[in-house]
Design a protein around this motif. Structure first.
Motif, PDB file in Angstrom:
ATOM      1  N   UNK A   1      -5.239 -24.497  49.752  1.00 50.02           N
ATOM      2  CA  UNK A   1      -4.088 -24.280  50.627  1.00 50.02           C
ATOM      3  C   UNK A   1      -4.527 -23.794  51.993  1.00 50.02           C
ATOM      4  N   UNK A   2      -5.455 -22.853  51.997  1.00 49.50           N
ATOM      5  CA  UNK A   2      -5.946 -22.345  53.272  1.00 49.50           C
ATOM      6  C   UNK A   2      -6.577 -23.479  54.070  1.00 49.50           C
TER       7      UNK A   2
ATOM      8  N   UNK B   1     -12.876 -40.266  54.306  1.00 50.30           N
ATOM      9  CA  UNK B   1     -12.712 -40.027  55.738  1.00 50.30           C
ATOM     10  C   UNK B   1     -12.415 -38.551  55.997  1.00 50.30           C
ATOM     11  N   UNK B   2     -11.493 -37.994  55.226  1.00 48.63           N
ATOM     12  CA  UNK B   2     -11.166 -36.577  55.407  1.00 48.63           C
ATOM     13  C   UNK B   2     -12.405 -35.723  55.187  1.00 48.63           C
ATOM     14  N   UNK B   3     -13.117 -36.097  54.121  1.00 47.11           N
ATOM     15  CA  UNK B   3     -14.325 -35.352  53.770  1.00 47.11           C
ATOM     16  C   UNK B   3     -15.352 -35.402  54.905  1.00 47.11           C
ATOM     17  N   UNK B   4     -15.428 -36.546  55.563  1.00 46.55           N
ATOM     18  CA  UNK B   4     -16.464 -36.762  56.574  1.00 46.55           C
ATOM     19  C   UNK B   4     -16.113 -36.181  57.937  1.00 46.55           C
ATOM     20  N   UNK B   5     -14.835 -35.902  58.184  1.00 50.54           N
ATOM     21  CA  UNK B   5     -14.466 -35.389  59.499  1.00 50.54           C
ATOM     22  C   UNK B   5     -15.197 -34.079  59.771  1.00 50.54           C
ATOM     23  N   UNK B   6     -15.316 -33.269  58.725  1.00 51.29           N
ATOM     24  CA  UNK B   6     -16.065 -32.020  58.862  1.00 51.29           C
ATOM     25  C   UNK B   6     -17.490 -32.277  59.335  1.00 51.29           C
ATOM     26  N   UNK B   7     -18.153 -33.183  58.634  1.00 49.00           N
ATOM     27  CA  UNK B   7     -19.532 -33.517  59.005  1.00 49.00           C
ATOM     28  C   UNK B   7     -19.596 -34.119  60.395  1.00 49.00           C
ATOM     29  N   UNK B   8     -18.580 -34.922  60.718  1.00 46.30           N
ATOM     30  CA  UNK B   8     -18.560 -35.568  62.032  1.00 46.30           C
ATOM     31  C   UNK B   8     -18.452 -34.529  63.136  1.00 46.30           C
ATOM     32  N   UNK B   9     -17.626 -33.495  62.900  1.00 44.10           N
ATOM     33  CA  UNK B   9     -17.507 -32.431  63.897  1.00 44.10           C
ATOM     34  C   UNK B   9     -18.874 -31.803  64.150  1.00 44.10           C
ATOM     35  N   UNK B  10     -19.602 -31.566  63.064  1.00 45.33           N
ATOM     36  CA  UNK B  10     -20.929 -30.962  63.174  1.00 45.33           C
ATOM     37  C   UNK B  10     -21.877 -31.841  63.987  1.00 45.33           C
ATOM     38  N   UNK B  11     -21.907 -33.116  63.643  1.00 44.96           N
ATOM     39  CA  UNK B  11     -22.834 -34.021  64.327  1.00 44.96           C
ATOM     40  C   UNK B  11     -22.448 -34.183  65.781  1.00 44.96           C
ATOM     41  N   UNK B  12     -21.151 -34.287  65.990  1.00 51.05           N
ATOM     42  CA  UNK B  12     -20.602 -34.361  67.341  1.00 51.05           C
ATOM     43  C   UNK B  12     -21.108 -33.181  68.172  1.00 51.05           C
TER      44      UNK B  12
ATOM     45  N   UNK C   1     -10.697 -29.682  52.359  1.00 53.02           N
ATOM     46  CA  UNK C   1      -9.500 -30.508  52.165  1.00 53.02           C
ATOM     47  C   UNK C   1      -9.871 -31.843  51.546  1.00 53.02           C
ATOM     48  N   UNK C   2     -10.922 -32.441  52.065  1.00 49.11           N
ATOM     49  CA  UNK C   2     -11.359 -33.732  51.540  1.00 49.11           C
ATOM     50  C   UNK C   2     -11.726 -33.626  50.075  1.00 49.11           C
ATOM     51  N   UNK C   3     -12.439 -32.564  49.755  1.00 48.98           N
ATOM     52  CA  UNK C   3     -12.855 -32.360  48.372  1.00 48.98           C
ATOM     53  C   UNK C   3     -11.650 -32.138  47.472  1.00 48.98           C
TER      54      UNK C   3
END
Lengths: 287, 275
Positions: free
Chosen positions: A25-26, A209-220, A272-274
């Motif tokens: 939820x958080x 995709x949701x799962x990867x957005x986190x990783x994408x932010x990091x790489x970005x 969230x993705x998980x």
């Protein structure tokens, strides 16, 4: 053995269904908040994020500058808010682009028959064997460092992962009886693909995709940090961390604030993705 | 013209690696005339379903040919193939997986009309869909609903409606009731029989329930390990079986004694579960 596992699995799955764990939820809440920030952030800045005021440089957090100022006297809070847009939307755009290309390639591989499928998928395997960061870095530098190059670079480095997932799902769907029913009715390959296979194969891609957005932010942020992404004056979290790095011992807030935001974004999207993944496939929660 | 509508000659299909491929269908031939019902029976793995799949083109046969109105499909022109796609329709075994979960009943049943451009307008399409739905005992109120909200029997009716919408002359059924509750099996069988009589369809009916085949079919073909071991008029084959395999299949038909039958069914169910 198997009986034990099953009896253990049932209540866990049920609980997930009935009520989301607090962490999930958080995470969902944070994602909504961050998306809001990405849209509204630049409008909420208390100061002009680009206004240089050397007299105010390196000020610690105080009433006037809630999160302090950086080496050029710019308000860190304002820059962090303004940076939300390029950092988060950049990552979203990169993932959306990669997913779109991945899906398209998967469609071609699925329809194209064995030969096309083999060639396309082996190409994906080769791309996947290279670390995303290294590949994105190469592409971004080749295109000339900018936020746009960073996004393009990530799309280039990331689409094969989506192509794999989408193709795997399409392979299963294409053998299902409703697809066969459409074929018996005389549906063309494209019709089968667009009306039957595609709409039923995208669940996994959405979750991924949701799962990867986190990783994408990091790489970005990583690309910006090493200078291959957003360039210095612009407010982008990765670039901000980089500018603050040299003051880390005297003015920690310059780097720590955007750094924490990057961490928060990566975590929120990943969790969230998980959570979406486990809710989609209850068995995955046990592995 | 009273020649067969649909016929197969020497169909052969193997699966597996080339070196030790398994011949699942071996030199199978049959024909169905207009308005006739052909039953194909045999145990699981005897090649009945694969034969059907080769006929409708879901599998490519290694050898042999399918004849439609006496013309081999392999050498047929576009027009002929098109009319084959329209005139030969199939009902699948499991109605839980044969309906696209993301399409409404209207789009499912109307899909054939779209593919063959058989409806002049949106309204014409809807009218035709409602017409076939009513034919199979459903009505217009379900048009906007999705498959998940229906029972197995209702789903199979929708699947039958989808097959009938384009006005076929041949209906190919792959164990259309074996995935259904026993209580609705009879309804669906009677519906199929009813449709067959009303529309004068030729039907190829694959089943492993021999009592059903006897009730339904005019002709029957018995398959074992991919080979046709016996065929002929239904009454002949059932009353005077020549092949041992047919005899043993017949011996397995349920006895109309509820107690013994129940015990046997229970045993069979246990077998099926452990298999």
């Amino acid at each position: 053995m198997t009986t034990v596992a099953t009896t253990h699995a049932v209540p866990r799955v049920r609980r997930t269904r009935r009520r989301l764990p607090w962490l999930d939820r958080i995470a969902y809440g944070t994602v909504v908040l961050l998306l809001g920030l990405a849209i509204l952030g630049p409008l909420l800045t208390p100061h002009d994020p680009y206004a240089v005021d050397l007299g105010q440089a390196l000020q610690a957090p105080s009433g006037g500058h809630l999160l302090g100022t950086d080496g050029l006297g710019r308000d860190v809070l304002s820059r962090a808010l303004a940076g939300a847009r390029s950092s988060i939307l950049g990552a979203l755009l990169a993932v959306a682009g990669a997913a779109a290309i991945g899906i398209l390639v998967a469609c071609v591989a699925t329809i194209g028959g064995r030969w096309v499928d083999d060639v396309v998928m082996r190409f994906c395997d080769i791309t996947l064997s290279l670390p995303v960061m290294v590949m994105a870095l190469g592409v971004a530098v080749a295109l000339g460092p900018s936020l746009r190059s960073a996004v393009i670079a990530m799309v280039v480095a990331w689409w094969p992962g989506f192509a794999r997932i989408a193709r795997a799902e399409m392979r299963t769907v294409i053998t299902s009886p409703y697809v066969e029913a459409a074929r018996v009715l005389g549906a063309s390959r494209w019709r089968v693909m667009l009306r039957h296979v595609l709409p039923n194969s995208l669940d996994g891609v959405y979750v991924q995709a949701t799962l990867e957005i986190g990783g994408a932010t990091l790489i970005m942020a990583g690309l910006s940090f090493v200078g291959a992404g957003a360039q210095p004056p612009s407010a982008e979290w990765g670039a901000m961390v980089e500018t603050g790095a040299r003051y880390l011992t005297s003015a920690w807030w310059i780097s720590v604030v955007p750094g924490l935001l990057i961490t928060l974004t990566a975590l929120a999207f990943a969790i969230s993705g998980d959570s979406l993944r486990t809710r989609n496939h209850p068995d995955a929660a046990l592995t | 013209m009273s020649g067969p509508i649909l016929a197969a000659r020497g169909l052969t299909k193997s699966f597996g690696p080339r070196r030790d491929a398994r011949r699942v269908v071996d030199d199978v031939s049959f024909s169905v005339g207009p308005g006739a019902i052909l039953g194909i029976v045999g145990e699981s793995g005897s090649g009945k379903s694969t034969t059907l799949r080769c006929v409708v083109g879901l599998e490519r046969a290694d050898a042999g040919e399918v004849l439609f109105d006496g013309v081999p499909l392999a050498g047929a022109d576009r027009e002929m193939r098109r009319s084959f796609r329209r005139d030969v329709q199939m009902v699948f075994q499991d109605p839980y997986s044969s309906l696209n979960p993301r399409m409404t009943v209207e789009t499912i049943v109307g899909e054939g009309l779209d593919i063959h451009r058989a409806a002049a307008s949106k309204q014409g399409r809807r009218d035709r869909v409602v017409e076939v739905l009513e034919l199979v005992g459903l009505d217009a109120t379900i048009l906007e609903r999705f498959p998940r909200s229906f029972s197995g029997g209702q789903r199979q009716r929708i699947a039958i409606a989808r097959a009938l919408a384009v006005g076929p002359r041949v209906l190919v059924c792959d164990e259309p009731v074996s995935a259904l509750d026993v209580s609705v099996q009879a309804q669906v069988v009677n519906l199929l029989l009813d449709m067959q009589q009303q529309l004068g369809l030729a039907v190829v009916f694959v089943a492993h329930d021999l009592a059903l085949v006897r009730h339904l079919c005019h002709e029957v073909m018995v398959m074992q390990h991919g080979v046709v071991v016996e065929d002929g008029a239904c009454a002949d084959v059932f009353d005077r079986p020549r092949h041992d395999y047919t005899k043993s299949l017949l011996a397995a038909i349920p006895i109309p004694d509820p107690e013994r039958d129940r015990a046997r069914r229970a045993a069979a169910a246990v077998d099926r579960r452990s298999a």
